[in-house]
Design a protein around this motif. Structure first.
Motif, short mmCIF file in Angstrom:
data_model
loop_
_atom_site.label_atom_id
_atom_site.label_comp_id
_atom_site.label_asym_id
_atom_site.label_seq_id
_atom_site.Cartn_x
_atom_site.Cartn_y
_atom_site.Cartn_z
N VAL A 7 -1.66 14.48 -37.38
CA VAL A 7 -0.93 13.54 -38.25
C VAL A 7 0.41 13.17 -37.60
O VAL A 7 0.81 12.00 -37.57
CB VAL A 7 -0.71 14.16 -39.66
N SER A 8 1.10 14.17 -37.02
CA SER A 8 2.39 13.91 -36.37
C SER A 8 2.23 12.91 -35.23
O SER A 8 3.04 11.97 -35.08
CB SER A 8 2.98 15.21 -35.79
N GLU A 9 1.18 13.12 -34.42
CA GLU A 9 0.97 12.23 -33.27
C GLU A 9 0.64 10.80 -33.73
O GLU A 9 1.16 9.82 -33.20
CB GLU A 9 -0.16 12.78 -32.39
N VAL A 10 -0.19 10.72 -34.74
CA VAL A 10 -0.61 9.39 -35.21
C VAL A 10 0.57 8.66 -35.85
O VAL A 10 0.75 7.44 -35.65
CB VAL A 10 -1.80 9.51 -36.19
N LEU A 11 1.38 9.39 -36.62
CA LEU A 11 2.51 8.74 -37.31
C LEU A 11 3.75 8.67 -36.42
O LEU A 11 4.75 8.02 -36.78
CB LEU A 11 2.86 9.49 -38.59
N ASN A 12 3.69 9.40 -35.29
CA ASN A 12 4.83 9.44 -34.36
C ASN A 12 6.09 9.94 -35.05
O ASN A 12 7.18 9.36 -34.91
CB ASN A 12 5.06 8.04 -33.76
N ARG A 13 5.91 11.00 -35.82
CA ARG A 13 7.04 11.67 -36.49
C ARG A 13 6.56 13.09 -36.85
O ARG A 13 5.37 13.30 -37.04
CB ARG A 13 7.48 10.92 -37.75
N PRO A 14 7.49 14.05 -36.96
CA PRO A 14 7.04 15.42 -37.22
C PRO A 14 6.50 15.58 -38.65
O PRO A 14 7.13 15.14 -39.62
CB PRO A 14 8.31 16.26 -37.03
N VAL A 15 5.33 16.18 -38.74
CA VAL A 15 4.73 16.50 -40.03
C VAL A 15 4.18 17.91 -39.93
O VAL A 15 3.58 18.28 -38.92
CB VAL A 15 3.58 15.52 -40.37
N ARG A 16 4.43 18.73 -40.96
CA ARG A 16 3.90 20.09 -40.92
C ARG A 16 3.02 20.33 -42.14
O ARG A 16 3.13 19.61 -43.15
CB ARG A 16 5.04 21.12 -40.86
N ALA A 17 2.14 21.34 -42.00
CA ALA A 17 1.28 21.75 -43.12
C ALA A 17 1.89 22.98 -43.75
O ALA A 17 2.20 23.95 -43.06
CB ALA A 17 -0.11 22.06 -42.60
N GLN A 18 2.08 22.96 -45.05
CA GLN A 18 2.61 24.12 -45.78
C GLN A 18 1.45 24.76 -46.55
O GLN A 18 0.83 24.10 -47.39
CB GLN A 18 3.70 23.64 -46.75
N LEU A 19 1.14 26.01 -46.22
CA LEU A 19 0.06 26.70 -46.93
C LEU A 19 0.59 27.27 -48.24
O LEU A 19 1.70 27.81 -48.28
CB LEU A 19 -0.52 27.82 -46.07
N ILE A 20 -0.21 27.14 -49.30
CA ILE A 20 0.21 27.70 -50.59
C ILE A 20 -0.91 28.58 -51.14
O ILE A 20 -2.09 28.41 -50.80
CB ILE A 20 0.57 26.58 -51.62
N SER A 21 -0.52 29.51 -51.99
CA SER A 21 -1.50 30.44 -52.58
C SER A 21 -2.23 29.75 -53.73
O SER A 21 -1.82 28.70 -54.23
CB SER A 21 -0.79 31.69 -53.10
N SER A 22 -3.30 30.41 -54.19
CA SER A 22 -4.05 29.84 -55.32
C SER A 22 -3.17 29.77 -56.57
O SER A 22 -3.27 28.82 -57.36
CB SER A 22 -5.31 30.66 -55.59
N SER A 23 -2.29 30.76 -56.77
CA SER A 23 -1.46 30.71 -57.98
C SER A 23 -0.40 29.60 -57.87
O SER A 23 -0.08 28.94 -58.87
CB SER A 23 -0.81 32.07 -58.29
N GLN A 24 0.10 29.38 -56.65
CA GLN A 24 1.03 28.24 -56.48
C GLN A 24 0.30 26.91 -56.73
O GLN A 24 0.85 25.99 -57.32
CB GLN A 24 1.61 28.25 -55.06
N TYR A 25 -0.94 26.84 -56.25
CA TYR A 25 -1.73 25.62 -56.45
C TYR A 25 -1.95 25.37 -57.94
O TYR A 25 -1.78 24.26 -58.45
CB TYR A 25 -3.05 25.77 -55.71
N ARG A 26 -2.30 26.45 -58.64
CA ARG A 26 -2.54 26.32 -60.08
C ARG A 26 -1.28 25.86 -60.80
O ARG A 26 -1.32 24.94 -61.63
CB ARG A 26 -2.99 27.69 -60.62
N ALA A 27 -0.14 26.45 -60.43
CA ALA A 27 1.13 26.08 -61.09
C ALA A 27 1.46 24.61 -60.80
O ALA A 27 1.90 23.86 -61.69
CB ALA A 27 2.25 27.00 -60.60
N ALA A 28 1.24 24.18 -59.55
CA ALA A 28 1.54 22.79 -59.19
C ALA A 28 0.63 21.84 -59.96
O ALA A 28 1.07 20.79 -60.46
CB ALA A 28 1.35 22.59 -57.68
#
Ligand SMILES: NC(=O)c1ccc[n+]([C@@H]2O[C@H](COP(=O)([O-])OP(=O)(O)OC[C@H]3O[C@@H](n4cnc5c(N)ncnc54)[C@H](OP(=O)(O)O)[C@@H]3O)[C@@H](O)[C@H]2O)c1
Length: 296
Positions: free
Chosen positions: A219-240
């Motif tokens: 994604v960073s290369e295609v957009l030519n800007r830094p992009v990172r992936a943030q991993l979240i837990s199942s409970s964080q996913y549920r809360a979000a």
């Protein structure tokens, strides 16, 4: 006659385009749409429209009268009180309709995970849907993708504004993906071919073996800007999910799905790629779909 459900959805819309583009162009098509105004002019000019939801037995009966082939998709329902109940509310009328009408071929969108996934939320409900439909004896193909690339489109603003997308995983390991264009192309090919019989899964696993970190690099290369992936837990996913107004039942099922994917690995490296049915690379999809969505 081919009946198409969810003709305004991201998969159903593309299935319909393929059917309308088919070289012989002679197949009659009927769609079921809650709001026919959302169909394109081209579609409205070339297909029959039955207004309503395919969860409504009377609507489904009307749409399947005289039809022999069906494209079937149970839509996501983030407000549902019960995930199993949601899938059953669609599947039970379908099974009754198959028994009453002459439907011969059903092509459905399901998921990878058969015989492996346990207590996997939406994935378990989708696999149970297949079992119920197959019990009718209809000729059946379950299209079985892993993680849809299009899931990232919902995070286009976060990618653009904060350079981050979130994935609910416990570690940075391979996450198999599929572009919806490949699901639609496979569905249309099967719907236009009346020669197949019996009941089988059709795995649709894209050619990449990227982890979230590897996806972020692309994604960073295609957009030519830094992009990172943030991993979240199942409970964080549920809360979000709850913060975004999703029902308790749907959010809990998303968390169960996350835990099952982390523990049982059926969207992971062990799922072989199927480049003949899912040829789209993640980079190609990022160039053609994600980049315009993020950068406008
Ligand atoms: N996300 C993943 O990673 C993943 C992985 C494996 C499998 N899947 C499966 O992929 C499918 C996703 O499909 P999609 O992306 O095409 O969905 P989508 O873009 O959200 O489209 C949903 C469609 O369903 C219609 N719809 C919504 N609620 C409805 C209702 N109550 N009754 C009748 N129609 C309704 C919508 O039409 P209107 O709103 O215009 O009425 C729209 O046409 C799901 O079946 C999911 O289980 C997803």
């Amino acid at each position: 006659m081919i009946v198409v459900t969810t003709p305004t959805g991201q998969i159903g819309r593309q299935v319909l385009d393929h059917l309308l583009d088919a070289p012989d162009g002679t197949t009659d098509i009927r769609v079921i749409a809650r709001d026919p105004e959302r169909l394109s002019l081209r579609v409205r000019e070339h297909v029959e429209v039955v207004r309503g939801s395919h969860a409504d037995p009377a609507v489904l009966e009307e749409a399947c009268e005289g039809a022999d082939r069906l494209f079937w998709l149970v839509p996501p329902a983030p407000q549902a009180d019960s995930v199993e109940g949601h899938f059953q509310a669609f599947t039970e009328p379908l099974c009754e309709t198959i028994a009453r009408h002459g439907l011969e071929h059903v092509v459905s969108v399901s998921t990878l995970g058969r015989t492996v996934a346990k207590n996997a939320g939406q994935i378990s409900a989708s696999l149970a849907m297949d079992e119920a439909i197959m019990a009718t004896g209809v000729h059946y193909r379950a299209l079985c993708p892993p993680f849809l690339m299009e899931n990232l489109l919902g995070q286009a603003a976060s990618i653009r504004d904060a350079g981050v997308f979130f994935l609910s995983m416990t570690e940075d390991r391979v996450l198999r993906t599929c572009a919806t264009r490949d699901i639609a192309a496979t569905a249309a090919r099967l719907l236009l071919d009346e020669s197949w019989t019996e009941q089988h899964d059709v795995p649709l696993v894209g050619p990449d073996d990227l982890s979230p970190g590897g996806m972020a690099d692309v994604v960073s290369e295609v957009l030519n800007r830094p992009v990172r992936a943030q991993l979240i837990s199942s409970s964080q996913y549920r809360a979000a999910a709850l913060r975004h107004g999703v029902s308790e039942a749907w959010a809990l099922a998303l968390a169960d799905m996350t835990d099952a994917l982390n523990e049982q690995g059926f969207y992971g490296a062990d799922a072989p790629s199927t480049p003949e049915s899912a040829p789209t690379h993640f980079r190609e999809w990022c160039e053609e779909v994600l980049k315009p969505a993020v950068l406008g």
